[in-house]
Design a protein around this motif. Sequence first.
Motif, mmCIF file in Angstrom:
data_model
loop_
_atom_site.group_PDB
_atom_site.id
_atom_site.type_symbol
_atom_site.label_atom_id
_atom_site.label_comp_id
_atom_site.label_asym_id
_atom_site.label_seq_id
_atom_site.Cartn_x
_atom_site.Cartn_y
_atom_site.Cartn_z
ATOM 1 N N THR A 1 -0.344 -10.681 2.593
ATOM 2 C CA THR A 1 -1.172 -8.653 3.106
ATOM 3 C C THR A 1 -0.548 -8.922 4.509
ATOM 4 O O THR A 1 0.112 -7.442 4.873
ATOM 5 C CB THR A 1 -2.375 -8.510 3.031
ATOM 6 N N PRO A 2 -1.033 -9.211 6.013
ATOM 7 C CA PRO A 2 -0.189 -9.336 6.968
ATOM 8 C C PRO A 2 0.646 -8.840 7.075
ATOM 9 O O PRO A 2 1.470 -7.980 7.552
ATOM 10 C CB PRO A 2 -0.597 -10.259 8.038
ATOM 11 N N GLY A 3 1.362 -9.826 6.730
ATOM 12 C CA GLY A 3 2.950 -9.366 6.683
ATOM 13 C C GLY A 3 3.938 -8.156 5.696
ATOM 14 O O GLY A 3 4.601 -7.748 6.344
ATOM 15 N N MET A 4 2.752 -7.775 5.125
ATOM 16 C CA MET A 4 3.578 -6.724 3.825
ATOM 17 C C MET A 4 3.274 -5.273 4.528
ATOM 18 O O MET A 4 3.964 -4.706 4.817
ATOM 19 C CB MET A 4 2.859 -6.442 2.472
ATOM 20 N N ILE A 5 2.025 -5.465 5.686
ATOM 21 C CA ILE A 5 2.022 -4.349 6.294
ATOM 22 C C ILE A 5 2.583 -4.695 7.065
ATOM 23 O O ILE A 5 2.639 -2.740 7.586
ATOM 24 C CB ILE A 5 -0.294 -4.804 6.379
ATOM 25 N N MET A 6 2.271 -5.146 7.793
ATOM 26 C CA MET A 6 3.755 -4.949 9.844
ATOM 27 C C MET A 6 4.980 -4.205 8.730
ATOM 28 O O MET A 6 5.575 -3.770 9.656
ATOM 29 C CB MET A 6 3.969 -6.322 9.774
ATOM 30 N N VAL A 7 5.575 -4.577 7.805
ATOM 31 C CA VAL A 7 6.643 -4.130 7.142
ATOM 32 C C VAL A 7 6.547 -3.341 6.977
ATOM 33 O O VAL A 7 7.437 -2.280 7.738
ATOM 34 C CB VAL A 7 7.011 -5.586 6.566
ATOM 35 N N ALA A 8 5.730 -2.190 5.950
ATOM 36 C CA ALA A 8 5.441 -1.479 5.324
ATOM 37 C C ALA A 8 5.121 -0.117 7.236
ATOM 38 O O ALA A 8 5.527 0.807 6.680
ATOM 39 C CB ALA A 8 4.024 -1.429 4.578
ATOM 40 N N GLU A 9 4.428 -0.798 7.556
ATOM 41 C CA GLU A 9 4.112 0.385 8.192
ATOM 42 C C GLU A 9 5.089 0.376 9.180
ATOM 43 O O GLU A 9 5.281 1.873 10.224
ATOM 44 C CB GLU A 9 2.866 -0.119 9.783
ATOM 45 N N ALA A 10 6.160 -0.443 10.432
ATOM 46 C CA ALA A 10 6.866 -0.706 10.753
ATOM 47 C C ALA A 10 7.842 0.756 9.712
ATOM 48 O O ALA A 10 8.642 1.633 10.516
ATOM 49 C CB ALA A 10 8.379 -1.415 11.210
ATOM 50 N N PHE A 11 8.530 0.686 8.794
ATOM 51 C CA PHE A 11 9.554 1.222 7.955
ATOM 52 C C PHE A 11 8.682 2.214 7.572
ATOM 53 O O PHE A 11 9.650 3.368 7.878
ATOM 54 C CB PHE A 11 9.018 0.419 6.001
#
Lengths: 160, 281
Positions: A105-115
């Motif tokens: 989840t942390p990895g997914m969210i960091m990528v999604a937020e930046a995207f």
Amino acid sequence: MSKHRISLKVNGRLHELEVEANKTLLRLLREDLGLTGTKCACERGDCGLCTVWLDGKPVKSCLVLAVEADGHEITTIEGLARDGKLTPVQQKFVEHGAVQCGFCTPGMIMVAEAFLRENPNPTEEEVKEALGGVLCRCTGYRQIIDAVLDAAKEMRKAST
Amino acid sequence: MIPKFDYHAPTTIDEAVELLNTLEDARVFAGGTDLFVLMRDRLVRPKNLIDLKQISELQQISFDERNGLRIGAAVTFAEILRSEVVKDRFRVLWDAASVLADPVLRNRATIGGNICNASPAADSAPALLVLDAVVEVAGERPREIPIGEFFTGVKRTALKPGEFVRAVRIPTPPPGSKGRYYKWGRTRGEDLAIVGVAIQVNGEKDVRVALSSVYKTPIRIGAVEKIFKEGGPVEEKIKRAVEAVRSNISPITDVRGSKEYRVHMAGVLTERGLRELLEVK
Ligand SMILES: Cc1cc2nc3c(=O)[nH]c(=O)nc-3n(C[C@H](O)[C@H](O)[C@H](O)COP(=O)(O)OP(=O)(O)OC[C@H]3O[C@@H](n4cnc5c(N)ncnc54)[C@H](O)[C@@H]3O)c2cc1C
Ligand code: FES
Ligand code: FES
């Protein structure tokens, strides 16, 4: 082995530290700064669970040396929520049940937020492409993609 | 854990050359996306690492019509993707950047690292081959290496000890020319190619094809160029080109695919690409 004095900002806070050359940014965050929200799994760039932002851009922190982060700004999952208020992406992950074991989840969210900051109106294909470097062993991709698309909608509403 | 080493971050080319030529067992690196994985697996254990990212010249992309495109060795694939001129004029390279690894990794992975790692699967290599790129080398005696002579074996390049790549230069393709890169993988993202095919077309007589993951190095198939230079119906030429690709490669069988499958797909992608770029249904 060489040691280096570095100064870096993590989630807005300045840290001055001494690091050994072979220490990765991932280990610095987890072991020295106690920021264990960033996960450590493959340590070879495959899984994306260690993703943090370096000057606002997502990077896999297991493949970045701490000394390379000298003078830069790091944001981790702990740095997203403001005053206890979740970001739209975080909120939508909760609402869509996009969290199973939670390890990705942390990895997914960091990528999604930046995207979403770069592409506020993505297609489903673009979301899949953007998240391509983060693996979910629980394979709950459907909910994750839905959460990101829904967060995009929410963020567009908020900005009009 | 990454094994121990000393870290150096020069800010000029000269300083980097000097460090590389004086430090014991030294290696340059840029994104570290190949090197740190190898070091973690103890496949390489250099005593000294020289970070090229503090040298500003190596981070720059420049273009003018006459001299073409120049990409600093430490330019990331994310930056290449952001370049309008690469997208418009060097599409085959832009395509390759867009399918290399995944978007997060592309924020670190560099073009210099990709060619110097010299994997047969290096996605930027076939594009650079069909574009006639030239590699600018820094060292005690600076020199240039045509990309066709750069890859000498699996993970081997024509660089000598004490040398590193400074930039990749690409001549401007003639107006009207087109290129694409077709990558066949097990998954859509984040996997090395089973086969990659780069095609650059400038009219029906100048057609170039290069491939990744089908030979000990990335490989340009000269026989295809001969076929298209000669006269004859285009349908016939495409057929012969596919045969030429299949007979000039010698892939291996590995976890990603068998030798036979690779030979088959190399032909399929070549045909698909040629039809698209030559606009033959
Ligand atoms: C999860 C994952 C997925 C990947 N997927 C792909 C893929 O789909 N396609 C693909 O092609 N690659 C892929 N790679 C490999 C890698 O990311 C790329 O090859 C990348 O371009 C390497 O660049 P770098 O700057 O990180 O190289 P580094 O790791 O910094 O360096 C790689 C090698 O080149 C040398 N080197 C670096 N720069 C120079 C220079 N300027 N001069 C001389 N020597 C130099 C280093 O000493 C080292 O030996 C993947 C890697 C990972 C971890
Ligand atoms: S732990 Fe960094 S990519 Fe897996
Ligand atoms: S929720 Fe378990 S790994 Fe993704």
